[in-house]
Design a protein around this motif. Structure first.
Motif, PDB file in Angstrom:
ATOM      1  N   TYR A  16       0.860  -1.187   0.000  1.00  0.00           N
ATOM      2  CA  TYR A  16       0.000   0.000   0.000  1.00  0.00           C
ATOM      3  C   TYR A  16       0.898   1.238   0.000  1.00  0.00           C
ATOM      4  O   TYR A  16       2.016   1.205   0.509  1.00  0.00           O
ATOM      5  CB  TYR A  16      -0.902   0.042   1.236  1.00  0.00           C
ATOM      6  CG  TYR A  16      -1.771  -1.175   1.439  1.00  0.00           C
ATOM      7  CD1 TYR A  16      -3.085  -1.197   0.992  1.00  0.00           C
ATOM      8  CD2 TYR A  16      -1.273  -2.302   2.089  1.00  0.00           C
ATOM      9  CE1 TYR A  16      -3.888  -2.315   1.186  1.00  0.00           C
ATOM     10  CE2 TYR A  16      -2.068  -3.422   2.282  1.00  0.00           C
ATOM     11  CZ  TYR A  16      -3.374  -3.422   1.829  1.00  0.00           C
ATOM     12  OH  TYR A  16      -4.159  -4.531   2.021  1.00  0.00           O
ATOM     13  N   THR A  17       0.400   2.334  -0.543  1.00  0.00           N
ATOM     14  CA  THR A  17       1.153   3.588  -0.552  1.00  0.00           C
ATOM     15  C   THR A  17       0.293   4.698   0.042  1.00  0.00           C
ATOM     16  O   THR A  17      -0.873   4.487   0.390  1.00  0.00           O
ATOM     17  CB  THR A  17       1.560   3.990  -1.980  1.00  0.00           C
ATOM     18  OG1 THR A  17       0.376   4.338  -2.719  1.00  0.00           O
ATOM     19  CG2 THR A  17       2.295   2.862  -2.685  1.00  0.00           C
ATOM     20  N   ASP A  18       0.877   5.899   0.112  1.00  0.00           N
ATOM     21  CA  ASP A  18       0.073   7.057   0.489  1.00  0.00           C
ATOM     22  C   ASP A  18      -0.615   7.602  -0.762  1.00  0.00           C
ATOM     23  O   ASP A  18      -0.552   7.002  -1.841  1.00  0.00           O
ATOM     24  CB  ASP A  18       0.935   8.120   1.178  1.00  0.00           C
ATOM     25  CG  ASP A  18       2.095   8.583   0.301  1.00  0.00           C
ATOM     26  OD1 ASP A  18       1.996   8.480  -0.944  1.00  0.00           O
ATOM     27  OD2 ASP A  18       3.109   9.049   0.851  1.00  0.00           O
ATOM     28  N   SER A  19      -1.266   8.748  -0.625  1.00  0.00           N
ATOM     29  CA  SER A  19      -2.031   9.311  -1.748  1.00  0.00           C
ATOM     30  C   SER A  19      -1.225  10.281  -2.599  1.00  0.00           C
ATOM     31  O   SER A  19      -1.761  10.851  -3.555  1.00  0.00           O
ATOM     32  CB  SER A  19      -3.275  10.028  -1.207  1.00  0.00           C
ATOM     33  OG  SER A  19      -2.900  11.081  -0.325  1.00  0.00           O
ATOM     34  N   GLN A  20       0.053  10.474  -2.269  1.00  0.00           N
ATOM     35  CA  GLN A  20       0.873  11.407  -3.036  1.00  0.00           C
ATOM     36  C   GLN A  20       1.266  10.789  -4.379  1.00  0.00           C
ATOM     37  O   GLN A  20       1.603   9.608  -4.452  1.00  0.00           O
ATOM     38  CB  GLN A  20       2.135  11.773  -2.245  1.00  0.00           C
ATOM     39  CG  GLN A  20       1.847  12.440  -0.907  1.00  0.00           C
ATOM     40  CD  GLN A  20       1.039  13.713  -1.074  1.00  0.00           C
ATOM     41  OE1 GLN A  20       1.359  14.552  -1.920  1.00  0.00           O
ATOM     42  NE2 GLN A  20      -0.008  13.857  -0.277  1.00  0.00           N
TER      43      GLN A  20
ATOM     44  N   PRO B 197      -6.755   3.018   2.598  1.00  0.00           N
ATOM     45  CA  PRO B 197      -5.899   3.584   3.653  1.00  0.00           C
ATOM     46  C   PRO B 197      -6.394   3.159   5.029  1.00  0.00           C
ATOM     47  O   PRO B 197      -7.560   2.804   5.205  1.00  0.00           O
ATOM     48  CB  PRO B 197      -6.055   5.093   3.444  1.00  0.00           C
ATOM     49  CG  PRO B 197      -7.420   5.241   2.842  1.00  0.00           C
ATOM     50  CD  PRO B 197      -7.607   4.037   1.951  1.00  0.00           C
ATOM     51  N   VAL B 198      -5.497   3.218   6.001  1.00  0.00           N
ATOM     52  CA  VAL B 198      -5.863   2.894   7.382  1.00  0.00           C
ATOM     53  C   VAL B 198      -5.957   4.147   8.241  1.00  0.00           C
ATOM     54  O   VAL B 198      -6.309   4.067   9.415  1.00  0.00           O
ATOM     55  CB  VAL B 198      -4.848   1.910   8.004  1.00  0.00           C
ATOM     56  CG1 VAL B 198      -4.911   0.572   7.298  1.00  0.00           C
ATOM     57  CG2 VAL B 198      -3.429   2.479   7.959  1.00  0.00           C
ATOM     58  N   ALA B 199      -5.636   5.318   7.668  1.00  0.00           N
ATOM     59  CA  ALA B 199      -5.658   6.568   8.424  1.00  0.00           C
ATOM     60  C   ALA B 199      -5.980   7.715   7.470  1.00  0.00           C
ATOM     61  O   ALA B 199      -5.806   7.591   6.256  1.00  0.00           O
ATOM     62  CB  ALA B 199      -4.309   6.801   9.110  1.00  0.00           C
ATOM     63  N   PRO B 200      -6.465   8.852   8.012  1.00  0.00           N
ATOM     64  CA  PRO B 200      -6.739  10.022   7.163  1.00  0.00           C
ATOM     65  C   PRO B 200      -5.465  10.532   6.497  1.00  0.00           C
ATOM     66  O   PRO B 200      -4.348  10.243   6.938  1.00  0.00           O
ATOM     67  CB  PRO B 200      -7.305  11.052   8.158  1.00  0.00           C
ATOM     68  CG  PRO B 200      -7.762  10.257   9.333  1.00  0.00           C
ATOM     69  CD  PRO B 200      -6.841   9.076   9.421  1.00  0.00           C
TER      70      PRO B 200
END
Length: 283
Positions: free
Chosen positions: A178-182, A229-232
Motif C-alpha cells: 500500500y502507498t500514500d495518496s501522493q 488507507p488505514v488513516a486520514p
C-alpha cells in the motif's frame, strides 16, 4: 309695553338658536368619535385577519414539519435496523474468519512472531487475532523505491525462518503493498502509478521470503496503491498508510507442492522497467 314684548320675543328666539347650535356641536363631536372608533375597529379587524392568516400558515408549516420529522424518524429506524444487520453480519464474518484461521498457527509460532515484532517495533507489528504482520514502508524502503533496505531484509530473514519452521501448518502467505495518496515523483519512469509501486514493493518482500526458503507457491503478492488507507490523509496518517501487510491465510488446495528452497546469498539485480499491471498477479 309693545317694546317689552318685542324684546322678550327676541330673547326667546336667541335662546332657541343658541340651544340649537349647542346640540349640533354635540352631534358633530359624537359622530367624530364614532368615525374614529369605526376606523379603529377596521384597523384591528385587518390586524386580526392578518394574524389568523399567519397562524394558518404556521399551522401548515408545523404540519409539514411534523410530516418531515415522521419521515426522518422512519428513515432513522430503517438505518438503525440496517446498521444492526450489518454489525451482525460483520460479527458473523469475523467468526467465520476466526474459524478459518484456527489451525494456521500454534502458540509457539504466535510467540515467535510476537517476539519478532517486539524486537523490531519500528518495522513490524503483529496482530494475533487477524494473523496480519505489518511493515512500515518508511523503514522498509527508501522514498519512491521498491528495494528492501538491509535492516529490513535482515528482519524479513528472521520472519522467513519462523514461517519456514512451521510449514507443516496449513497456511499460505500473502504480501500486499500500500502507498500514500501522493503522486509518484522522480521514479515515475519505473513506477508510473502508486499501484505499480505498491505491487513492486510486495514483490520485493516476497523475493526476500522466497530467497530465504519459503516455497514460492505458498507466497502470493498484491498491491492496492493509495487505496484502502488505514488513516486520514494527514502527515501522520500518510506514514501509516505507507505499508506492506503480510497475511497468513488457509492453504489453497493447489499450494504447497513445491519443496522449500535452500537459503542462498542475495543476488544483486539491476532495476528493470515496471511491467504492466495486468502482468502482475494480484490478490
Amino acid at each position: 309695553m309693545k317694546k317689552l314684548t318685542i324684546c322678550l320675543t327676541l330673547v326667546a328666539l336667541s335662546t332657541t338658536f343658541l340651544s340649537g347650535c349647542v346640540a349640533q356641536d354635540e352631534v358633530d363631536r359624537r359622530e367624530q368619535v364614532v368615525r374614529t372608533l369605526e376606523d379603529q375597529v377596521y384597523r384591528l379587524q385587518n390586524e386580526l385577519d392578518q394574524a389568523n392568516a399567519a397562524l394558518n400558515d404556521r399551522q401548515q408549516e408545523i404540519s409539514q414539519e411534523s410530516n418531515v420529522v415522521q419521515d426522518l424518524q422512519r428513515q432513522n429506524a430503517t438505518l438503525r435496523r440496517q446498521l444492526a444487520d450489518s454489525v451482525q453480519k460483520l460479527k458473523d464474518l469475523a467468526g467465520r474468519m476466526s474459524e478459518l484461521g484456527k489451525g494456521l498457527t500454534d502458540p509457539e509460532m504466535q510467540a515467535a512472531l510476537s517476539d519478532l515484532a517486539a524486537s523490531n517495533p519500528d518495522l513490524f507489528t503483529y496482530d494475533q487475532s487477524s494473523g496480519v504482520i505489518r511493515l512500515g514502508s518508511d523503514v522498509t524502503f527508501n522514498s519512491g523505491s521498491s528495494e528492501v533496505k538491509p535492516q529490513a531484509a535482515a528482519a524479513l530473514k528472521k520472519l522467513a525462518a519462523i514461517l519456514k519452521s512451521h510449514l507443516d501448518r496449513p497456511f499460505e502467505v500473502w504480501v500486499v503493498g500500500y502507498t500514500d495518496s501522493q503522486p509518484i515523483g522522480k521514479s515515475r519512469n519505473r513506477y508510473p502509478t502508486n499501484m505499480h509501486l505498491s505491487a513492486y514493493r510486495a514483490i520485493s518482500v516476497r523475493d526476500v521470503l522466497v530467497r530465504e526458503g519459503l516455497p514460492p507457491d505458498r507466497v502470493g503478492i498484491g498491491g492496492w496503491g493509495q487505496y484502502r488507507p488505514v488513516a486520514p490523509a494527514s502527515p501522520k496518517g500518510e506514514k501509516a498508510n505507507r505499508r506492506v501487510e503480510i497475511y497468513l491465510r488457509p492453504l489453497s488446495s493447489t499450494a504447497g507442492t513445491t519443496a522449500p528452497q535452500q537459503a542462498s546469498a542475495p543476488q544483486k539485480k539491476q532495476p528493470s522497467p515496471a511491467k504492466p499491471l495486468e502482468d502482475i498477479p494480484m490478490k
